[in-house]
Design an enzyme around this catalytic site. Structure first.
Site, mmCIF file in Angstrom:
data_model
loop_
_atom_site.group_PDB
_atom_site.id
_atom_site.type_symbol
_atom_site.label_atom_id
_atom_site.label_comp_id
_atom_site.label_asym_id
_atom_site.label_seq_id
_atom_site.Cartn_x
_atom_site.Cartn_y
_atom_site.Cartn_z
ATOM 1 N N LYS A 68 -36.012 19.575 6.385
ATOM 2 C CA LYS A 68 -34.853 20.451 6.569
ATOM 3 C C LYS A 68 -33.574 19.738 6.119
ATOM 4 O O LYS A 68 -32.774 20.271 5.384
ATOM 5 C CB LYS A 68 -34.763 20.873 8.043
ATOM 6 N N GLU A 106 -38.818 8.677 7.149
ATOM 7 C CA GLU A 106 -40.260 8.662 6.889
ATOM 8 C C GLU A 106 -40.593 9.528 5.673
ATOM 9 O O GLU A 106 -41.364 9.134 4.792
ATOM 10 C CB GLU A 106 -41.032 9.212 8.106
ATOM 11 N N GLY A 140 -36.149 23.038 13.142
ATOM 12 C CA GLY A 140 -37.304 22.367 12.525
ATOM 13 C C GLY A 140 -38.617 22.768 13.180
ATOM 14 O O GLY A 140 -39.586 23.110 12.506
ATOM 15 N N ARG A 141 -38.653 22.730 14.511
ATOM 16 C CA ARG A 141 -39.924 23.013 15.205
ATOM 17 C C ARG A 141 -40.240 24.501 15.259
ATOM 18 O O ARG A 141 -41.277 24.896 15.803
ATOM 19 C CB ARG A 141 -39.909 22.387 16.599
ATOM 20 N N GLU A 151 -39.525 18.644 22.737
ATOM 21 C CA GLU A 151 -38.277 18.454 21.985
ATOM 22 C C GLU A 151 -37.293 19.571 22.330
ATOM 23 O O GLU A 151 -36.078 19.357 22.346
ATOM 24 C CB GLU A 151 -38.548 18.415 20.473
ATOM 25 N N HIS A 153 -64.856 15.357 28.288
ATOM 26 C CA HIS A 153 -65.582 14.084 28.331
ATOM 27 C C HIS A 153 -64.627 12.910 28.267
ATOM 28 O O HIS A 153 -65.028 11.785 27.980
ATOM 29 C CB HIS A 153 -66.578 14.029 27.171
ATOM 30 N N LYS A 158 -33.335 6.504 15.988
ATOM 31 C CA LYS A 158 -33.204 6.459 14.523
ATOM 32 C C LYS A 158 -32.130 5.450 14.126
ATOM 33 O O LYS A 158 -32.316 4.643 13.213
ATOM 34 C CB LYS A 158 -32.790 7.827 13.975
HETATM 35 O O1 F6P Z 1 -36.213 13.550 14.483
HETATM 36 C C1 F6P Z 1 -36.577 14.796 14.944
HETATM 37 C C2 F6P Z 1 -36.515 15.820 13.864
HETATM 38 O O2 F6P Z 1 -35.209 16.076 13.517
HETATM 39 C C3 F6P Z 1 -37.240 17.090 14.247
HETATM 40 O O3 F6P Z 1 -36.467 17.927 15.009
HETATM 41 C C4 F6P Z 1 -37.614 17.625 12.913
HETATM 42 O O4 F6P Z 1 -38.611 18.604 13.005
HETATM 43 C C5 F6P Z 1 -38.074 16.363 12.221
HETATM 44 O O5 F6P Z 1 -37.193 15.370 12.693
HETATM 45 C C6 F6P Z 1 -38.048 16.407 10.727
HETATM 46 O O6 F6P Z 1 -36.776 16.669 10.233
HETATM 47 P P1 F6P Z 1 -36.548 17.089 8.737
HETATM 48 O O7 F6P Z 1 -37.271 18.377 8.512
HETATM 49 O O8 F6P Z 1 -35.065 17.232 8.580
HETATM 50 O O9 F6P Z 1 -37.101 16.003 7.865
#
Ligand code: F6P
Length: 541
Positions: A203, A209, A261-262, A347, A378, A509
């Site tokens: 987003k 990452e 995002g979620r 979250e 299990h 972060k």
């Molecule tokens: O760090 C949390 C977060 O911002 C989430 O809310 C989001 O889904 C995820 O990181 C990924 O964010 P992006 O889509 O901006 O890479």
């Protein structure tokens, strides 16, 4: 005392009284229980009758929902008001699955036409990749997609894919989230860059990452493709298209900041899934979610599935002090549902202050965890049955899991029987006297029976909800996810928190960047706490 705190106190009081009774006895004293606490919505059936609430507890929870104006807040969300008050944003994921001629507005601005356009572009892209009209740089059709994203840019699409993928897909869709390069290494193994599409989903297009993984994928493509050819293999999905283009994406698909995002799997965030499943399947997922939206908007509170599911949790957490919940989907295809719900619920609602910034006056999100059934039985179900802390359980049971190589009935009945038996065992339990009698019947002497009976007894009276789906169809999966989204929202309304920001992820972060700077400098910075400094020194040798 406000009406809300009064309603909360009332719920707590009734819940304390309920603790003197047992769930199983409620069925005898309240013959309407099954009908009242069983609700159908968008093809799903929810059984909340194995929850701990009495009829009075159920009513007290509904009163709380009414007092908190759940209906008014729901309408504000669908009307595109700034429900996300700390970021001044509308929250309009339902607009993404609405009909093309809907009229959603975000902070007063119309958005539905743009949504329909974005959907058209996604559909065309999915169809063109499927037909081979859209190819890679060397004009070969795509046979694999590597979807790069994390959190909401990963969990939803991954859940959809695993729930609905054919056993032998035409397009080999792989997901990469972790910054550990092993994740990318595994995803790329055996793939041919000439026929692989890389979809970078973020987003913000700033997530460490995702950008690190995108660089790895780009370098892998560059080993085989010229820069001119490579752009055909790099797609960005983002709310910041200028960043994706500057980074090197040949094409971008967008969405707006009113999609959290979620909550974003209904948007182009699921592009790779729509391509690999086929647009028609993805559209059916949207239709299922839309049916749940319509139910949430129109059903009375006492028959409203997301509302009742939320109230069961509020009752457990607030009324009975049960601060965890386990989710057990009895379908291999739903194995990532617990992971998805962890982000969605924790979250969204893992908050310490109310919408106005003052400390919360209720507990907020419980710990959500789970495993697919029957695997969890299990592993950790021992604790759920006999541990002293009561952990409410949620069983998701699918009539036809499909995709199984064997006859569906033969394949599914063992799943149902296990799910139903677990919920039943949790509720009825087994007394020490019963356990003792069984031991005697099996030949144990009196002393042995006395010694072992306490270990073999189950307290029972442990609450669960069961959600039935006829089949693991695209519609049912869409409806299930939308059910949980709305449930999460209703909880946030009752707790008076903003479910749509996530500032809690920021500090870590920022500190990770500082630690990386220390690594580059070759030593812990002055002022770093002694424990972190010691760990860093040990890692840097
Ligand atoms: O760090 C949390 C977060 O911002 C989430 O809310 C989001 O889904 C995820 O990181 C990924 O964010 P992006 O889509 O901006 O890479």
């Amino acid at each position: 005392m406000t009406a809300r705190t009064q309603a909360l106190d009332m719920l707590r009081g009734v819940a304390r009284k309920d603790a003197d009774g047992r769930i199983i006895h409620q069925f005898a004293t309240d013959p309407g229980r099954i009908d009242r606490m069983g609700v159908e919505a968008a093809g799903l059936y929810l059984d909340l009758s194995k929850q701990s609430w009495s009829a009075e507890g159920f009513e007290a929870a509904l009163d709380l929902a009414r007092t908190c104006d759940v209906e008014g807040r729901r309408n504000a969300l669908f009307a595109g008001e700034a429900v996300n008050n700390t970021e001044g944003r509308a929250v309009l994921h339902p607009a993404l699955r609405a009909a093309d001629d809907a009229d959603f507005r975000a902070l007063g601005q119309p958005v539905s036409a743009e949504v329909a356009e974005a959907r058209k572009a996604m559909a065309a892209f999915a169809t063109d990749i499927g037909s081979g009209a859209e190819t890679g740089g060397s004009k070969q059709p795509f046979t694999a997609i590597v979807h790069i994203g994390i959190g909401g840019s990963d969990l939803g699409p991954r859940l959809l894919w695993e729930a609905l993928r054919p056993l032998e897909p035409v397009i080999d869709l792989r997901f990469v989230a972790n910054i550990d390069p092993r994740d990318m290494g595994e995803a790329l193994a055996g793939l041919d860059p000439e026929t692989t599409l890389v979809v970078v989903v973020s987003k913000t297009f700033t997530t460490q990452e995702t950008l690190a993984n995108a660089e790895l994928a780009k370098a892998w493509l560059a080993e085989s493709l010229s820069p001119k050819r490579m752009v055909h293999h790099l797609i960005g999905v983002t709310a910041a298209p200028e960043k994706a283009e500057a980074w090197g994406c040949g094409r971008t698909f967008g969405f707006r900041d009113w999609v959290g995002g979620r909550y974003s799997l209904w948007s182009a965030v699921s592009l790779s899934v729509a391509v690999a499943l086929g647009w028609d399947v993805f559209e059916r997922v949207l239709n299922g979610a839309r049916a749940m939206d319509e139910h949430f908007l129109s059903a009375d509170l006492e028959r409203n599935a997301p509302v009742l599911l939320a109230l069961a949790q509020i009752y457990n957490v607030e009324g009975r002090g049960r601060h965890a919940r386990t989710v057990a989907p009895y379908a291999h295809g739903l194995r990532r549902l617990p992971a998805f719900l962890q982000q969605l619920e924790m979250e969204s609602n893992g908050k310490r202050v109310k919408r106005d910034g003052t400390p919360v006056d209720t507990a907020t999100s419980p710990i959500v965890f789970g495993e697919p059934g029957t695997n969890g039985q299990h592993a950790f179900f021992q604790q759920i049955h006999q541990g002293p802390q009561v952990v409410p359980a949620e069983f998701i049971v699918v009539g036809h899991t499909s995709g199984a190589a064997m006859d569906a009935r033969e394949g599914d009945a063992p799943l149902w029987s296990n799910a139903l038996a677990q919920a039943q065992a949790l509720m009825v339990g087994k007394t020490e006297a019963e356990a003792r009698a069984e031991l005697i019947a099996a030949g144990a002497d009196e002393a042995e029976a006395d010694r072992l009976a306490p270990h073999k007894a189950f307290p029972g009276d442990r609450p669960s909800t069961t959600i039935l789906m006829d089949a693991l169809s695209p519609e049912a999966v869409g409806a299930l996810i939308a059910l949980y989204e709305h449930k999460t929202f209703v909880e946030g309304v009752i707790q008076d928190i903003n479910s749509f920001d996530q500032w809690g992820v920021e500090l870590g972060k920022a500190l990770a960047k500082a630690v990386l700077a220390d690594v580059a400098a070759g030593e812990p910075s002055a002022g770093l706490d002694p424990s972190t400094a010691e760990l860093l020194k040990r890692l840097m040798v």
